[in-house]
Write an enzyme that holds these catalytic residues in place. Structure first.
Site, PDB file in Angstrom:
ATOM      1  N   GLU A 158       0.807  -1.230   0.000  1.00  0.00           N
ATOM      2  CA  GLU A 158       0.000   0.000   0.000  1.00  0.00           C
ATOM      3  C   GLU A 158       0.840   1.281   0.000  1.00  0.00           C
ATOM      4  O   GLU A 158       0.504   2.234   0.693  1.00  0.00           O
ATOM      5  CB  GLU A 158      -0.930   0.009   1.227  1.00  0.00           C
ATOM      6  CG  GLU A 158      -1.897  -1.147   1.249  1.00  0.00           C
ATOM      7  CD  GLU A 158      -2.704  -1.247   2.543  1.00  0.00           C
ATOM      8  OE1 GLU A 158      -3.890  -1.552   2.467  1.00  0.00           O
ATOM      9  OE2 GLU A 158      -2.131  -1.028   3.640  1.00  0.00           O
TER      10      GLU A 158
HETATM   11  C1  TNX Z   1      -4.292  -4.131   4.809  1.00  0.00           C
HETATM   12  S1  TNX Z   1      -2.516  -6.446   4.557  1.00  0.00           S
HETATM   13  C2  TNX Z   1      -3.011  -3.853   5.249  1.00  0.00           C
HETATM   14  C3  TNX Z   1      -2.805  -3.431   6.636  1.00  0.00           C
HETATM   15  C4  TNX Z   1      -4.100  -3.259   7.373  1.00  0.00           C
HETATM   16  C5  TNX Z   1      -5.006  -4.416   7.041  1.00  0.00           C
HETATM   17  C6  TNX Z   1      -6.276  -4.424   7.815  1.00  0.00           C
HETATM   18  C7  TNX Z   1      -1.543  -5.379   4.255  1.00  0.00           C
HETATM   19  C8  TNX Z   1      -0.341  -5.842   3.657  1.00  0.00           C
HETATM   20  N1  TNX Z   1      -1.876  -4.126   4.528  1.00  0.00           N
HETATM   21  O1  TNX Z   1      -2.066  -2.237   6.658  1.00  0.00           O
HETATM   22  O2  TNX Z   1      -3.837  -3.228   8.720  1.00  0.00           O
HETATM   23  O3  TNX Z   1      -5.310  -4.375   5.677  1.00  0.00           O
HETATM   24  O4  TNX Z   1      -6.993  -5.592   7.616  1.00  0.00           O
END
Ligand code: TNX
Length: 514
Positions: free
Chosen positions: A330
């Site tokens: 992300e």
């Molecule tokens: C996605 S999974 C994210 C996390 C969040 C999560 C909540 C991932 C690699 N990144 O930053 O905490 O969703 O479910």
């Protein structure tokens, strides 16, 4: 009078019959062993029993004392641990390490032989002995898990269990950045997961909301960056000494710790601690919200890389495992033309430290080095790209394996962006058939993450993790051809009382006849 005697006979007969009729193959064990063959009679642990480390080896002694410490409180037996080459005594538990035993058992497998005279746990490696004693725990009545003396008999039906895992990597992740969890909490969670033969603990040590590990060369990371968490409140960090203690605690339970420093996004806590990590040289404010995807370290400055190298060097020195997790997810405000060379350089730095990179599936966009691993969580096309580039995949599909997803609309904390995740759904999936293009041989294993934006206490972690983590442990341990939900749910039902004795705050799902 005659009728009374007949009744008495009937009672005695039926109770002894009930005892001897419990066959080893009927005992509910999770994860399901590879093979269980029932034998004749049963073994009774008594106050005369000893734990015998047959192999002269410090690892075997450690496992012996772990077993003794588990069995002592409830039984009230001394269970002295002795080193001996003699296996002739009766009533004892023998731990035997033998490289030349059974090659099919591999590094983590074991053979557990129970006769009326003795119990033997045999393995090629100490990891196998550890797994063997976890199975042994489940063969005793639930009360064995109590911390106080229980009046019960400690009888196990005879037979032979041969067992080894399907996947080498069976992980669980805790996000200690969104909310901080104490060393005692972390150990508690590790201990519970180790009962079900999980062998990797991935600890998410940094995020926008907090930095959780002492770095001696860059002290502001904790002096500033550890002071926040979601919603404010008392946060914290682990000193290096505490972190080493966690690593060692996990190792004694056959668990490798994989530390994660999330980069280049999810970095506000770093960006608040050191202004120079920002392209504009302005320190960010600490962040206590729950948005994602708005932060990035400055990828165009050389100093960013030497900073990260310093950090990873100290972390690497504290973790004997082969992997460092560099996050990579992300990073929405890092331009893709900056993101790719950044992840490439992370792999060079990590290789220099003698470790391999694990990253969330987005890192598949970079030039993957051999032995870099991609953790599939959201985008199947990324994971497939990783496989095409030669990487193995860790399967953490959010819709099946994210333990922070609510069970249903009534769950009072947790998230639901990947859907609701009931107990059946979290068990009833097959790693090798979930993404077209990712086959058995491309998969290193499975991992169940728990993100903590909405979870701040260990009791609530327990509620989200249990019982789903038990199912994911079985998904990793037991090949998909040998398991079905309809059979598993009966075994899981029998774990309920055990979890109660352990004081675990599990979710009493209606899908299970507890
Ligand atoms: C996605 S999974 C994210 C996390 C969040 C999560 C909540 C991932 C690699 N990144 O930053 O905490 O969703 O479910």
């Amino acid at each position: 009078m005659r009728i009374f005697i007949i009744l008495l006979f009937l009672i005695i007969f039926s109770s002894s019959y009930a005892n001897s009729s419990t066959q080893l193959a009927e005992v509910a064990i999770i994860p399901k062993p590879f093979s269980v063959v029932s034998g004749k009679g049963s073994f009774a642990l008594t106050d005369k029993s000893k734990i015998c480390a047959v192999s002269h080896n410090i690892e075997v002694n450690k496992i012996g004392s772990l077993l003794r410490n588990k069995l002592r409180p409830a039984t009230g037996f001394m269970l002295p641990l002795i080193e001996t080459a003699d296996q002739k005594g009766t009533g004892n538990i023998y731990l035997v390490l033998s490289q030349s035993s059974i090659s099919a058992l591999g590094d983590e497998g074991y053979q557990l032989t129970i006769t009326p005279d003795r119990i033997e746990v045999l393995a090629n490696k100490s990891a196998g002995l550890f797994n063997g004693i976890q199975t042994l725990r489940q063969l005793f009545s639930d009360k064995i898990e109590a911390l106080t003396h229980q009046s019960d008999s400690w009888i196990i039906p005879a037979g032979v269990i041969r067992d080894f895992p399907e996947y080498a990597y069976r992980g669980f992740m805790l996000d200690v950045a969104r909310h901080f969890f104490s060393v005692a909490d972390v150990k508690h969670y590790i201990d519970l997961a180790s009962m079900y033969k999980m062998n990797v603990f991935h600890i998410h040590l940094s995020d926008d909301q907090g930095w959780r590990i002492e770095i001696k060369k860059w002290p502001e990371l904790t002096a500033t960056g550890s002071k926040s968490q979601v919603g404010g409140g008392k946060a914290g960090f682990y000193t290096q000494e505490q972190f080493r203690d966690i690593v060692q605690y996990a190792a004694s339970r056959n668990i490798t710790v994989i530390p994660e420093i999330d980069l280049p996004g999810h970095t506000t806590a770093m960006l608040a601690s050191y202004a120079q990590l920002n392209c504009d040289n302005k320190a960010r404010d600490l962040y206590t919200g729950t948005e994602v995807g708005f932060s990035t370290v400055c990828t165009s400055k050389e100093s960013t890389y030497s900073f990260i190298e310093d950090v990873l060097k100290e972390i690497s020195a504290m973790t004997p495992g082969a992997y460092l997790h560099i996050g990579g997810d992300e990073s929405h405000v890092t331009k893709i033309e900056d993101y790719i060379p950044f992840v490439n350089r992370m792999q060079v730095i990590v290789a220099k430290l003698g470790k391999h990179v694990i990253g969330w599936d987005e890192i598949a966009l970079s030039d993957l080095k051999p032995n870099s691993f991609v953790q599939y969580w959201g985008k199947a096309e990324n994971a497939v790209l990783g496989v095409q580039k030669g990487a193995k995949v860790i399967m953490s599909p959010a819709m099946y394996a994210y333990l922070d997803m609510k069970y249903d609309s009534l769950t009072t904390f947790g998230l639901n962006w990947a859907g609701y995740l009931d107990v059946q759904k979290s068990y009833d999936w097959i790693p090798e058939s979930i993404v077209p293009g990712i086959k058995r041989e491309n998969i290193l294993g499975v991992e169940a993450p728990i993100w903590t934006e909405s979870i701040s206490t260990m009791k609530n972690i327990e509620y989200m993790a249990f019982p789903r983590i038990i199912g994911i442990a079985e998904v990793g341990w037991c090949s998909s051809s040998r398991r079905t939900w309809s059979e598993y749910k009966l075994r899981l039902a029998k774990q309920g009382d055990r979890l109660k004795v352990l004081g675990v705050n599990y979710y009493p799902s209606k899908q299970i006849a507890w």
